[in-house]
Structures are given as structure tokens and as C-alpha cells.
Design an enzyme around this catalytic site. Structure first.
Site, short mmCIF file in Angstrom:
data_model
loop_
_atom_site.label_atom_id
_atom_site.label_comp_id
_atom_site.label_asym_id
_atom_site.label_seq_id
_atom_site.Cartn_x
_atom_site.Cartn_y
_atom_site.Cartn_z
N GLY A 237 0.84 -1.19 0.00
CA GLY A 237 0.00 0.00 0.00
C GLY A 237 0.87 1.24 0.00
O GLY A 237 2.10 1.15 -0.03
N HIS A 238 0.21 2.40 0.07
CA HIS A 238 0.96 3.66 0.03
C HIS A 238 1.13 4.27 1.41
O HIS A 238 1.49 5.43 1.54
CB HIS A 238 0.28 4.65 -0.93
N GLY A 239 0.80 3.52 2.46
CA GLY A 239 1.02 4.01 3.82
C GLY A 239 -0.20 4.67 4.42
O GLY A 239 -1.33 4.50 3.94
#
Ligand SMILES: *[C@@H]1O[C@H](CO)[C@@H](O)[C@H](O)[C@H]1NC(C)=O
Ligand SMILES: *[C@@H]1O[C@H](CO)[C@@H](O)[C@H](O)[C@H]1NC(C)=O
Ligand SMILES: *[C@@H]1O[C@H](CO)[C@@H](O)[C@H](O)[C@H]1NC(C)=O
Length: 392
Positions: A237-239
Site C-alpha cells: 500500500g501507500h502508507g
């Protein structure tokens, strides 16, 4: 059933008397739903909801084992009493994304108070939609899997959401929502499948959840206040992101956000604050990121106020978003890139009051160089051991 009713009583802290009124159960199968994953069961779900919503007693909508196909559905309020939406089976979306890709939502709770959603799986069947997006074809904008809008006093536990078209869970204009023991997943290459998105909402807590997605695990938009995020495994994911902010000139701020006990595994970012390089009335203040482990995160700690994809009205501007009072405490692990801490703040509104305490981030590729920090228009203070050395 006895077990479910017991849980129901516990969830709502009912008195013994109202627990006796356990006959108010609306089973979607008894109202015509078919557990075959093929027959459209939307009507039965709507019927169960309407009955539960008009019940004078606390009521339950019950989805037994099996697969239930439903089209976009609105579960609206206000309702007469509390409702437990208890799911043992799987709710699936039509595989043809044109059926609901234009509606913006798939399962929508609108203007409800005192609803608990418990258990089950929701599968939005997003694969063909992602393929359309990734091929750059003409696709509808896509739907969010489960949305809560203008609602309050909501509890969602043990729900599994898979393969959403866009965001999995979306919270907008809500108060007092708890999400716990969630399992959310979509592949790393699925576009914009954020795990949980929050905006214009207060008193939201997300705990003990595992989120795998093709975008942010949790994204926090304008007008989000008093959020508690604890015990999350994020990745791929992107955090966890505050932003994107400053999309609009007049925008509400984000404040009092506490993120703790999170592990980021192979994510594009760890803890991020992101704003467009555009004028804005927005702000970000009183934020704490604490007790966090990074396992090969590309940008473990990052503030990026120059977000400007496709260079739209943002190239020569600086961000109006005022960032202050952001604490990073006890953050450890590995960075996949050399710059492990990056504060790229607005040149017209520098970040103030950034606080670093006990940071130990190393560059994954030890054979090339050690990790670095980078500061632009950022000021604050340091405490304890800071690795890489702080640039504040
Ligand atoms: C918040 O919602 C929960 C139900 O999820 C409820 O039990 C609690 O009383 C609510 N809190 C407030 C302050 O309304
Ligand atoms: C922001 O940083 C740039 C480059 O370091 C500097 O020239 C500018 O004066 C800074 N802006 C403010 C408001 O401090
Ligand atoms: C690590 O860095 C070295 C030197 O820059 C480079 O040759 C090597 O390919 C890198 N290894 C990885 C796994 O990125």
C-alpha cells in the site's frame, strides 16, 4: 442465533429487558434473498433494512452463510431504534462494473445513528474494473465498497472487505465511528483501492486491523478531527496519509490525529502528510505518529507539500496548508530509499513545531550508503537518538 443475540446485547450494552426482545430478527433469506451468488438479492436486503429501521425495538438484519449478490444499495435513516447488521456470509457485487461503477457507492449507510455491522465479507469483484483502469480504457469512475455518510454512533467489527473498485471503506460527515478487527485487501497494482478514507468527520477510531491495498491503507482528508488509529498492519500500500489537502482553496483543516503501533511492510510511504502546491485555507496540527515499525518502506517519514501530478495549477505556487505540531516518536526499521526522513514543506507556510524523538531508520542497502534526512522550510526540535541525523 443465541450467540449472535448475546453479542448484540454486549455490543449495544442493552438491559436484560431489551435483550429479551430478541425476536426482532430480519433474516434476508426469509425475505427472498438467494445464497447462490447469482440471483439479485438487493430487494430482500432493502426489505430487511426497512423492517429493522421502522422497528420500535432494537432490531437485527441477519445475513446467513452463503453468497449474496447485491447491486448498489442505500440503507438510509433515521431509524426508530438501534440496528445490528450481522453478516455470516459473503455479499458480492455484480462482476460487470458498469452496473454500479457510476453510482459512486455500492453499500451506503446514510443518515443512520446507532448501527453496528458485524462479521462477514464484502467482495466488490473489482478485478475487471482495475483491468479497465490499468489499460487506460474508457471506464466509469468506480464505486466505494462500504460508505457511511452523515451518520453517527457506528461500530464496524470483524468485517472483511476484498477487491473494492475504489476505496474499501469511506467515512464522510460522520461522528463517533469505531472500526475494529477489520481485514481489508486488494492487490498492490489495483488503482485507488484505499483501505479506509475519512473526511469531514470527528471521533473516528480504527484499531487492530490488517490493510493491504493498491493505494493508501488509511487516507485522511480535510475536516478530519479527533482520530485514533492503533494496531494496524499496512502493506502492500501507500502508507497512512494525511491528504491530499489543498485541492480546494477553501478547505477545512485536520487536527488531533494519533497514529500508534503500526507496522508498514514494503509500502510506498510510511507516515505521510501531503498537500498540493496550491493556495488553501487548510491546516494540519496536533498530530502524533508513535511506536511505528518500518520494514522496507520507501519514504518512511515524509511531508510533501509540493504534490502536483499532471502539473495542474500547482507548478508555480506554494501550498497554503499550515502544518504545525507534528510529533514522530519511537519510529524504527528500514527505508527502501536513502532519504528516510523528508520534510518538503511549503515555501510560503513553512512547517513549524515538528518534533523528532527516538528515531532509528537505516537504509536497506547498507552496501551503498547510509540513510539521510532532508529538510526544506521546516523547523522543530529533536530529543533522544535520531538516526539518520536530523536536519531540523
Ligand atoms: C459512540 O457510539 C457507540 C456505539 O458504537 C455508543 O455506544 C456510544 O455511546 C457513542 N458515544 C457517544 C459519546 O455518543
Ligand atoms: C523556504 O526555503 C527557501 C530555500 O531554502 C528559502 O529561500 C525561503 O526563504 C524559505 N521560505 C521561508 C518563508 O522561510
Ligand atoms: C545497493 O547499492 C549498490 C551500490 O550503489 C548497488 O550496486 C546495488 O545494486 C544495490 N542493491 C540493491 C538491492 O538495491
Amino acid at each position: 442465533m443465541v450467540k449472535i443475540m448475546l453479542l448484540y446485547c454486549v455490543l449495544f450494552l442493552f438491559s436484560a429487558a431489551s435483550c429479551q426482545a430478541s425476536s426482532v430478527v430480519y433474516n434476508v433469506v426469509k425475505l427472498g434473498a438467494k445464497p447462490d451468488g447469482k440471483t439479485d438479492s438487493t430487494k430482500a436486503f432493502h426489505k430487511a433494512w426497512a423492517l429493522a429501521c421502522s422497528s420500535r425495538w432494537p432490531a437485527m438484519v441477519y445475513v446467513p452463510r452463503g453468497m449474496f449478490l447485491i447491486k448498489p444499495a442505500v440503507f438510509g435513516g433515521p431509524c426508530k431504534n438501534k440496528i445490528l447488521f450481522s453478516i455470516d456470509g459473503t455479499i458480492v457485487a455484480p462482476s460487470n462494473y458498469w452496473v454500479f461503477g457510476n453510482s459512486g457507492f455500492w453499500i451506503l449507510f446514510y443518515k443512520v445513528t446507532g448501527v453496528a455491522v458485524y462479521g462477514g465479507t464484502v467482495d466488490a469483484n473489482g478485478a475487471s474494473f482495475w483491468a479497465c483502469r490499468n489499460a487506460g480504457k474508457n471506464c466509469p469512475p468506480g464505486a466505494r465498497t462500504m460508505s457511511f455518510v452523515a451518520s453517527s454512533n457506528i461500530m464496524v467489527s470483524r468485517l472483511r472487505s476484498i477487491n473494492s473498485q475504489m476505496f474499501h471503506i469511506s467515512i464522510d460527515q460522520c461522528h463517533n465511528i469505531t472500526l475494529e478487527d477489520m481485514k481489508i485487501s486488494a492487490p498492490s497494482w489495483s488503482p485507488n483501492t484505499d483501505g479506509i478514507h475519512i473526511q469531514s468527520s470527528t471521533g473516528i477510531s480504527i484499531t487492530n486491523s490488517v490493510i493491504k491495498s493498491g493505494d493508501d491503507c488509511i487516507s485522511i482528508g480535510p475536516g478530519s478531527k479527533n482520530l485514533l488509529i492503533h494496531g494496524i498492519a499496512c502493506g502492500p500500500g501507500h502508507g497512512i496519509s494525511i491528504g491530499s489537502l489543498a485541492l480546494h482553496k477553501k478547505e477545512d483543516g485536520v487536527e488531533n490525529v494519533r497514529v500508534s503501533s503500526v507496522v508498514f511492510k514494503g509500502t510506498q510511504n510510511g507516515v505521510r502528510i501531503k498537500s498540493w502546491g496550491r493556495p488553501s485555507t487548510g491546516y494540519v496540527r496536533n498530530i502524533v505518529f508513535q511506536n511505528i515499525i518500518m520494514e522496507y518502506a520507501s519514504n518512511p517519514i515524509i511531508i510533501d507539500q509540493n504534490y502536483c501530478p499532471s502539473a495542474k495549477d500547482c507548478l508555480k505556487h506554494s501550498s497554503g496548508v499550515k502544518i504545525s505540531g507534528v510529533t514522530y516518536k519511537n519510529i524504527r526499521g528500514t527505508s527502501a530509499t536513502q532519504v528516510a526522513m523528508n520534510f518538503a514543506c511549503s515555501s510560503s507556510n513553512p512547517c513549524k513545531g515538528l518534533k523528532l524523538e527516538d528515531i532509528k531508520l537505516t537504509y536497506y542497502n547498507r552496501s551503498s550508503a547510509s540513510a539521510m534526512s532532508s529538510c526544506k522550510n521546516a523547523s522543530g526540535s529533536n530529543k533522544g537518538v535520531i538516526i539518520p541525523p536530523s536536519c531540523l
